[in-house]
Design an enzyme around this catalytic site. Sequence first.
Site, PDB file in Angstrom:
ATOM      1  N   LEU A 205       0.950  -1.110   0.127  1.00 32.92           N
ATOM      2  CA  LEU A 205       0.002   0.084   0.058  1.00 32.92           C
ATOM      3  C   LEU A 205       0.932   1.300  -0.188  1.00 32.92           C
ATOM      4  CD1 LEU A 205      -2.759  -1.077   2.689  1.00 32.92           C
ATOM      5  CD2 LEU A 205      -2.897  -1.134   0.211  1.00 32.92           C
ATOM      6  N   ASP A 206       0.482   2.316  -0.669  1.00 31.45           N
ATOM      7  CA  ASP A 206       1.147   3.618  -0.831  1.00 31.45           C
ATOM      8  C   ASP A 206       1.318   4.087   0.834  1.00 31.45           C
ATOM      9  OD1 ASP A 206       1.355   3.342  -3.281  1.00 31.45           O
ATOM     10  OD2 ASP A 206      -0.426   4.692  -3.647  1.00 31.45           O
ATOM     11  N   ALA A 207       2.461   4.901   0.980  1.00 30.92           N
ATOM     12  CA  ALA A 207       2.528   5.499   2.529  1.00 30.92           C
ATOM     13  C   ALA A 207       1.301   6.146   2.957  1.00 30.92           C
ATOM     14  CB  ALA A 207       3.656   6.333   2.212  1.00 30.92           C
TER      15      ALA A 207
END
Length: 257
Positions: free
Chosen positions: A114-116
């Site tokens: 997942l993106d930050a």
Amino acid sequence: MANLKESERLDKVLANEGFGTRKEVKRIIHSGAVVVNGESILQESAHVNVYKDEIVVEGKKLETKRNYHFMMNKAAGYVCSTKSDSHKIVYDLLSDEDARRFVATGSISMVGRLDADTEGLLILTTDGNLNHRLTSPKYNIPKKYQVTLRDSVDGKTQEDYTARVAAGIHIAAEGKAPEADCRPAVVEWKSSEVCFITVTEGMFHEVKRIFAALGNEVIHLKRVQINGLVLDPALASGEYRELTEEELSVLDVQPIV
Ligand code: URA
């Protein structure tokens, strides 16, 4: 914290560990060859905890080969990477004990990234085969995200978004990720700014690129479901727990290839 069943029948544990059929295992137990926490156990129905009890069979300590699977409600600001100079990493959310057991030994991995700034359901597992089944595009595993959009979308435009995404929308290149035609995906509207999207691939920034292709922007993203497994609403941001057996079975249902 819900756990995989901690206490199990001794005969079942030994059969699972390859000591033979239930009948053969019963014979081993009755022969006095099984010692649990220093005490000889003669009943096959005795319950043991494979995580905590020391189980010795015919003089040899049993090292159970079980895997561990966790669901985490990933908090924003943590990166799905094993190290980062600039960000906290997802493994920083683990307890010291779990970090020692699983991270220091290199036995755990994240299922997809997942993106930050993305929150929500992240699976951590010691089972590499499960990880492969859940992430390989060939298995078509659905991943559902809750999306909040920058621009509110009226009913007619919602229909247009839904139809374009269902047809397999073309997304622009971003960074090293080339432009691509997405697989058909499903959009369900919750309000004029919030919808759910279910995708079966895991391309870089896929959801953000889909809504960018529609002329909008994702301002908040949260994964809420992978396959049959729904993020536990009782898990606060940054919390995690072990999957129950039932959750594992709905997560790992065999794909429609
Ligand atoms: N799609 C995105 O754009 N970001 C994520 O974190 C996951 C899916």
